[in-house]
Design a protein around this motif. Structure first.
Motif, mmCIF file in Angstrom:
data_model
loop_
_atom_site.group_PDB
_atom_site.id
_atom_site.type_symbol
_atom_site.label_atom_id
_atom_site.label_comp_id
_atom_site.label_asym_id
_atom_site.label_seq_id
_atom_site.Cartn_x
_atom_site.Cartn_y
_atom_site.Cartn_z
ATOM 1 N N LEU A 124 -4.510 -7.600 -1.207
ATOM 2 C CA LEU A 124 -4.001 -7.311 -0.572
ATOM 3 C C LEU A 124 -4.128 -5.977 -0.014
ATOM 4 O O LEU A 124 -3.056 -5.679 1.308
ATOM 5 C CB LEU A 124 -2.175 -7.554 -0.923
ATOM 6 C CG LEU A 124 -2.095 -9.537 -0.909
ATOM 7 C CD1 LEU A 124 -0.765 -9.299 -1.149
ATOM 8 C CD2 LEU A 124 -2.722 -9.674 0.294
ATOM 9 N N ALA A 125 -5.030 -4.985 -0.321
ATOM 10 C CA ALA A 125 -5.146 -3.729 0.089
ATOM 11 C C ALA A 125 -6.098 -3.700 1.602
ATOM 12 O O ALA A 125 -6.401 -2.320 1.493
ATOM 13 C CB ALA A 125 -5.290 -3.256 -1.614
ATOM 14 N N GLN A 126 -6.515 -4.299 1.540
ATOM 15 C CA GLN A 126 -8.211 -4.092 3.146
ATOM 16 C C GLN A 126 -7.397 -3.367 4.315
ATOM 17 O O GLN A 126 -7.566 -2.794 4.562
ATOM 18 C CB GLN A 126 -8.681 -5.329 2.823
ATOM 19 C CG GLN A 126 -9.131 -6.106 1.941
ATOM 20 C CD GLN A 126 -10.630 -5.232 1.050
ATOM 21 O OE1 GLN A 126 -9.832 -4.759 0.451
ATOM 22 N NE2 GLN A 126 -11.214 -5.293 1.949
ATOM 23 N N LEU A 127 -6.281 -3.927 4.547
ATOM 24 C CA LEU A 127 -6.077 -3.312 5.777
ATOM 25 C C LEU A 127 -5.454 -1.681 5.062
ATOM 26 O O LEU A 127 -5.316 -0.679 6.299
ATOM 27 C CB LEU A 127 -4.115 -3.707 6.401
ATOM 28 C CG LEU A 127 -4.308 -3.118 7.592
ATOM 29 C CD1 LEU A 127 -5.004 -3.242 8.839
ATOM 30 C CD2 LEU A 127 -2.833 -3.944 7.463
ATOM 31 N N ALA B 91 -0.263 -5.781 6.429
ATOM 32 C CA ALA B 91 -1.427 -5.925 5.256
ATOM 33 C C ALA B 91 -1.310 -7.267 5.199
ATOM 34 O O ALA B 91 -2.288 -8.217 4.676
ATOM 35 C CB ALA B 91 -0.682 -5.149 4.287
ATOM 36 N N ILE B 92 0.077 -8.041 4.830
ATOM 37 C CA ILE B 92 -0.307 -8.969 4.478
ATOM 38 C C ILE B 92 -0.530 -10.321 5.715
ATOM 39 O O ILE B 92 -1.016 -11.589 5.614
ATOM 40 C CB ILE B 92 1.485 -9.871 4.113
ATOM 41 C CG1 ILE B 92 1.613 -9.092 3.600
ATOM 42 C CG2 ILE B 92 1.269 -11.705 4.015
ATOM 43 C CD1 ILE B 92 3.454 -10.028 2.812
ATOM 44 N N ALA C 246 1.111 -3.547 -4.806
ATOM 45 C CA ALA C 246 1.463 -2.112 -5.144
ATOM 46 C C ALA C 246 0.749 -1.117 -5.001
ATOM 47 O O ALA C 246 1.382 0.244 -4.021
ATOM 48 C CB ALA C 246 1.580 -2.345 -6.824
ATOM 49 N N ILE C 247 -0.267 -1.497 -4.997
ATOM 50 C CA ILE C 247 -1.545 0.227 -4.008
ATOM 51 C C ILE C 247 -0.677 0.357 -2.782
ATOM 52 O O ILE C 247 -0.827 1.579 -1.893
ATOM 53 C CB ILE C 247 -2.837 0.107 -4.662
ATOM 54 C CG1 ILE C 247 -2.580 -0.435 -5.488
ATOM 55 C CG2 ILE C 247 -3.859 0.887 -3.868
ATOM 56 C CD1 ILE C 247 -4.351 -0.314 -6.332
ATOM 57 N N ALA C 248 -0.614 -0.826 -2.400
ATOM 58 C CA ALA C 248 -0.444 -0.852 -0.478
ATOM 59 C C ALA C 248 0.830 -0.400 -0.106
ATOM 60 O O ALA C 248 0.740 0.361 0.645
ATOM 61 C CB ALA C 248 -1.038 -2.140 -0.003
ATOM 62 N N VAL C 249 1.413 -0.600 -1.364
ATOM 63 C CA VAL C 249 3.327 -0.445 -0.983
ATOM 64 C C VAL C 249 3.240 1.335 -0.825
ATOM 65 O O VAL C 249 3.434 2.641 -0.835
ATOM 66 C CB VAL C 249 3.818 -1.201 -2.008
ATOM 67 C CG1 VAL C 249 5.349 -0.745 -2.080
ATOM 68 C CG2 VAL C 249 4.200 -2.176 -1.424
ATOM 69 N N ALA C 250 2.388 1.508 -2.220
ATOM 70 C CA ALA C 250 2.549 3.009 -2.534
ATOM 71 C C ALA C 250 1.654 3.823 -1.499
ATOM 72 O O ALA C 250 2.507 4.961 -1.561
ATOM 73 C CB ALA C 250 1.525 2.861 -3.873
ATOM 74 N N ILE D 17 -11.042 -7.596 9.517
ATOM 75 C CA ILE D 17 -11.309 -6.476 8.286
ATOM 76 C C ILE D 17 -11.096 -7.955 7.618
ATOM 77 O O ILE D 17 -10.889 -6.892 6.054
ATOM 78 C CB ILE D 17 -9.817 -5.834 8.669
ATOM 79 C CG1 ILE D 17 -10.466 -4.753 9.409
ATOM 80 C CG2 ILE D 17 -8.679 -5.404 7.466
ATOM 81 C CD1 ILE D 17 -8.827 -4.286 10.593
ATOM 82 N N ALA D 18 -10.740 -9.146 8.092
ATOM 83 C CA ALA D 18 -10.472 -10.278 7.442
ATOM 84 C C ALA D 18 -11.869 -10.651 6.909
ATOM 85 O O ALA D 18 -11.826 -10.834 5.142
ATOM 86 C CB ALA D 18 -9.543 -11.298 8.235
#
Length: 354
Positions: free
Chosen positions: A68-71, A258-259, A134-138, A52-53
């Motif tokens: 920050l949206a890879q996970l 995600a972080i 923001a996409i990851a949080v949404a 993933i990384a």
């Protein structure tokens, strides 16, 4: 190693550095002397997180786009496996066979990643980070609140890997070799792509997008394509992750984890594809053994301190530390050889004067 020689036939294993051969031999032989815990929980899990990384290294290291949206992309593939495949929850589970469901999940994750790229590639730097965050949080809150497709807070459980060729792929040794083969394949693909025309143009866009645009390159399309390919890597790792855990839930795509992918990539080193795997090993070892010394709730504090120390003392991560040590050893060897050569020349000149 020149990858062009690899495919032209003018290549031999003598061109491979002995350290790489030793590492490959160690990874292949690892399950023969490691326990099931170290094979599965340490080895396989590190390879999954490293993969993933690795998708982030493709974007950030070669494309200059920190996502920050890879996970989130990996988790999307996991949800697709649960929704279209089999699960033990009486929600969805359309029952597709794994050999159709897995490629479909990877492809939809790649398309989802390209969609993220289409939104974020017109920005740079901190703005790209904030948009992808923001996409990851949404996505996290959406899957947590949606019970029709994603089963809300509970998520999905009972997602079993297949039994193929008489092998149950959740057994520690087969699953380890499966993750190792996929990680090695993507590692080789990234190394090759970095020297292929697309990879070279992506690195040039990273360094000077205005010049590449003036030369006629479609900068936006190149960046979105990079997101698509990184989505294939992250989506494949997401399928492995859901087979590894046997479940997927909003916690699998939380902001904190995600972080962690960014931390793994930076700690390992963003400038080479081997970096994320080094960072993943360090992260997994800390995650499994640091809690014996500290409370589980303080684990993120330890990870944060380790991240700060690595960034302060080695911006290139653990790989940068290794490179500096290697250069120092090489410099000392060259200095010693030069001193010996000068001493020998002095003796010869002294003898000639006599």
């Amino acid at each position: 190693m020149d990858t062009r020689r690899l495919f032209s036939g003018d290549f031999s294993f003598k061109d491979i550095h002995p350290a790489k051969l030793a590492l490959a031999a160690f990874l292949i032989a690892y399950p023969t002397f490691a326990t099931d815990f170290f094979t599965y929980q340490i080895g396989a899990y590190s390879l999954i997180l490293g993969t993933i990384a690795l998708s982030l290294v493709m974007l950030a290291g070669y494309g200059g786009m920190v996502s920050l949206a890879q996970l989130t992309v990996a988790g999307f593939a996991g949800y697709m496996m649960a929704i279209f495949g089999h699960n033990s929850v009486e929600v969805m589970g359309l029952g597709w066979p794994w050999w159709i469901c897995a490629p479909f999940a990877i492809f939809t994750a790649a398309v989802f990643s390209a969609f993220i790229g289409a939104i974020s590639v017109r920005t740079e730097g901190i703005y790209t980070i904030m948009i992808t965050l923001a996409i990851a949080v949404a996505f996290f809150y959406f899957v947590r609140q949606n019970y029709v497709l994603f089963n809300g807070f509970t998520g999905y459980a009972g997602i079993e890997p297949p039994t193929f060729l008489g092998v149950y792929w959740r057994d520690p040794i087969p699953f380890y070799y499966l993750t190792l083969a996929i990680a090695a394949a993507f590692y080789g693909a990234i190394v090759y792509a970095a020297r292929a025309p697309f990879g070279l143009s992506l690195q040039a866009i990273r360094d000077n997008p205005r010049r590449m645009r003036a030369l006629g390159y479609d900068v936006t399309l190149h960046r979105i394509t990079a997101y698509f390919f990184s989505g294939i890597i992250a989506g494949t790792a997401g399928v492995l992750m859901v087979w590894f855990n046997g479940r997927v839930s909003p916690g699998s795509v939380g902001v904190d984890v995600a972080i962690d992918i960014l931390v793994i990539a930076v700690v390992g080193g963003l400038r080479h594809p081997i970096g994320p795997f080094l960072g993943a090993i360090a992260f997994v070892l800390l995650e499994n053994f640091a809690i014996d010394l500290i409370d589980r709730e303080r684990f993120n504090t330890v990870i944060g301190l380790a991240f700060l120390l690595v960034v302060l003392f080695s911006p290139d991560g653990l790989l940068g530390i290794w490179n500096r040590l290697r250069e120092r050893v090489r410099f000392s060897r060259n200095a010693q050889r030069s001193a010996e050569r000068m001493a020998r020349d002095d003796r010869q000149s002294a003898g000639s004067l006599e």
